[in-house]
Scaffold this motif. Sequence first.
Motif, mmCIF file in Angstrom:
data_model
loop_
_atom_site.group_PDB
_atom_site.id
_atom_site.type_symbol
_atom_site.label_atom_id
_atom_site.label_comp_id
_atom_site.label_asym_id
_atom_site.label_seq_id
_atom_site.Cartn_x
_atom_site.Cartn_y
_atom_site.Cartn_z
ATOM 1 N N GLU A 58 -9.031 -2.639 0.274
ATOM 2 C CA GLU A 58 -8.334 -1.536 0.966
ATOM 3 C C GLU A 58 -7.260 -0.926 0.086
ATOM 4 O O GLU A 58 -7.129 0.293 0.000
ATOM 5 C CB GLU A 58 -7.755 -2.033 2.281
ATOM 6 C CG GLU A 58 -8.851 -2.048 3.302
ATOM 7 C CD GLU A 58 -8.422 -2.462 4.677
ATOM 8 O OE1 GLU A 58 -7.217 -2.445 4.979
ATOM 9 O OE2 GLU A 58 -9.337 -2.819 5.432
ATOM 10 N N ARG A 59 -6.489 -1.770 -0.582
ATOM 11 C CA ARG A 59 -5.466 -1.211 -1.477
ATOM 12 C C ARG A 59 -6.097 -0.721 -2.784
ATOM 13 O O ARG A 59 -5.524 0.122 -3.470
ATOM 14 C CB ARG A 59 -4.382 -2.258 -1.766
ATOM 15 C CG ARG A 59 -3.283 -2.260 -0.701
ATOM 16 C CD ARG A 59 -2.134 -3.182 -1.086
ATOM 17 N NE ARG A 59 -2.645 -4.489 -1.456
ATOM 18 C CZ ARG A 59 -2.210 -5.186 -2.503
ATOM 19 N NH1 ARG A 59 -1.252 -4.717 -3.261
ATOM 20 N NH2 ARG A 59 -2.739 -6.355 -2.783
ATOM 21 N N ASP A 84 -8.469 -7.158 -2.840
ATOM 22 C CA ASP A 84 -8.151 -6.368 -1.647
ATOM 23 C C ASP A 84 -8.758 -4.965 -1.826
ATOM 24 O O ASP A 84 -8.202 -4.107 -2.514
ATOM 25 C CB ASP A 84 -6.623 -6.295 -1.521
ATOM 26 C CG ASP A 84 -6.178 -5.489 -0.312
ATOM 27 O OD1 ASP A 84 -7.027 -4.783 0.286
ATOM 28 O OD2 ASP A 84 -4.985 -5.562 0.025
ATOM 29 N N ALA A 114 0.822 -1.213 0.000
ATOM 30 C CA ALA A 114 0.000 0.000 0.000
ATOM 31 C C ALA A 114 0.857 1.265 0.000
ATOM 32 O O ALA A 114 0.572 2.220 -0.737
ATOM 33 C CB ALA A 114 -0.939 -0.023 1.208
ATOM 34 N N THR A 148 -2.900 6.960 -6.052
ATOM 35 C CA THR A 148 -3.891 6.710 -4.998
ATOM 36 C C THR A 148 -4.940 7.824 -4.918
ATOM 37 O O THR A 148 -6.025 7.618 -4.372
ATOM 38 C CB THR A 148 -3.197 6.552 -3.623
ATOM 39 O OG1 THR A 148 -2.205 7.570 -3.508
ATOM 40 C CG2 THR A 148 -2.534 5.194 -3.491
ATOM 41 N N LEU A 208 2.090 2.538 -3.397
ATOM 42 C CA LEU A 208 1.151 2.801 -4.499
ATOM 43 C C LEU A 208 1.091 4.281 -4.900
ATOM 44 O O LEU A 208 0.904 4.597 -6.069
ATOM 45 C CB LEU A 208 -0.255 2.299 -4.146
ATOM 46 C CG LEU A 208 -0.464 0.784 -4.276
ATOM 47 C CD1 LEU A 208 -1.873 0.395 -3.837
ATOM 48 C CD2 LEU A 208 -0.221 0.335 -5.724
#
Length: 404
Positions: A308-309, A306, A190, A349, A193
């Motif tokens: 969250e990522r 995933d 994460a 992000t 990213l």
Amino acid sequence: MRGVTILGSTGSVGVNTLDVIARHRDELRAVALTAHSNDACLFEQCREHQPEFAVLIDPVAAARLRERIRVAGLKTQVLDGAAALEEAARLPATHTVMAAIVGAAGLLPTLAAAQSGKRLLLANKEALVMAGDLLIESVRASGAQLIPIDSEHNAIFQCLGNPAVAGSRPQGLRRIILTASGGPFLNTPAEKLARVTPAEACAHPNWVMGRKISVDSATLMNKGLELIEACWLFGVAPDDVEIVVHPQSVVHSMVEYVDGSVLAQLGNPDMRTPIAHALAWPERRESGVESLDVVRLARITFEAPDLERFPCLGLAQRAARDGGTAPVLLNAANEVAVQAFLECRLNFTAIAVVIEGVLNRVASEPVRSLTTVLDADATARRAAVEAIARLDGVVSDPVAGACA
Ligand code: NDP
Ligand code: MG
């Protein structure tokens, strides 16, 4: 002989479509080819395929193309402007329209193909995400045939055997299992990213595609758009679609029936398979794709995504459940944010941050007409531009030199 119009012939899907057409010149011919501004590529395509019409959005590029066509002594007539795309989609000599323009720009010509009863090969998923209801309704009213080109949806279409009416839930279907490659950042931590570059985001492990869809694959927004696409195509609810990460990109998707049978379509990751399938349907034709070597493949794996990522997938699920214009807002904000990322004005992000901001600020409304869709698209684009400006210097931290 079937005439084909390719909307977006100079792109990744367009070039693959011409590759398949060239293998079957006795049955298929290009009637019209269209692009935005790449006159050099379109000229080469005109020389090889001798279509009746070539369309460019950009009038300056169209003037250059017209001159080169004249000098080369070709008969192709060159048109320009967005209205000419719709004309190309409606041509009487056109039996099949490949809708392969990227983004919302493909909506109106795709609708024109649906309204004029063509066989519509749909790669331009954004059109369906924005105006699924209107597009499916047009297909039904005109008797057009809608065949998905997106590899997952084409796989589902194949697994459903006798395809029902577009947009109707097939009898006995329990759920759809939509596979995702996971993109180039499947295993990226994460904290790394935020600093990935456009070049890294566009280096997809299994597919060679245009830059916008490559970034969408990297954020998993592509799978979110595909979830909405599946709901419209197959008449299912978002909760009927399970998304699984399958990094080998060999199982293109699966369907489960109420008796517990699960059917999958497999093949090498090469867009010429769905393109040849849709061009020849219900028959089969050679596509140029290599045979799948299952022994060399040896192992295929599946895992949960995933969220969250990859928050873009969750945002798309939210828009899919909200319905109305929510998918229009999602799509427009995503197009603006991805463009900013590709131009190094926004970090990776922050794409999700911009989209979430737009979904929170602009309310979803019921879709009553094409005007509702186009208004929501314009409003979301303005809101996304403002959101990017507000983020400047906060989460927007372009990677130095990445766009050089
Ligand atoms: P590309 O970026 O490679 O090509 C886009 C095409 O659309 C080009 O011909 C381009 O012309 C044209 N175009 C771009 N903007 C406009 C505009 N404003 N008006 C008219 N034409 C325009 O995209 P892809 O081929 O990768 O993708 C096309 C569509 O297919 C997308 O919706 C994508 O999601 C979908 N798709 C693609 C897959 C793939 O493997 N590539 C797989 C599944 C779906 P020019 O060259 O002049 O800019
Ligand atoms: Mg796909």
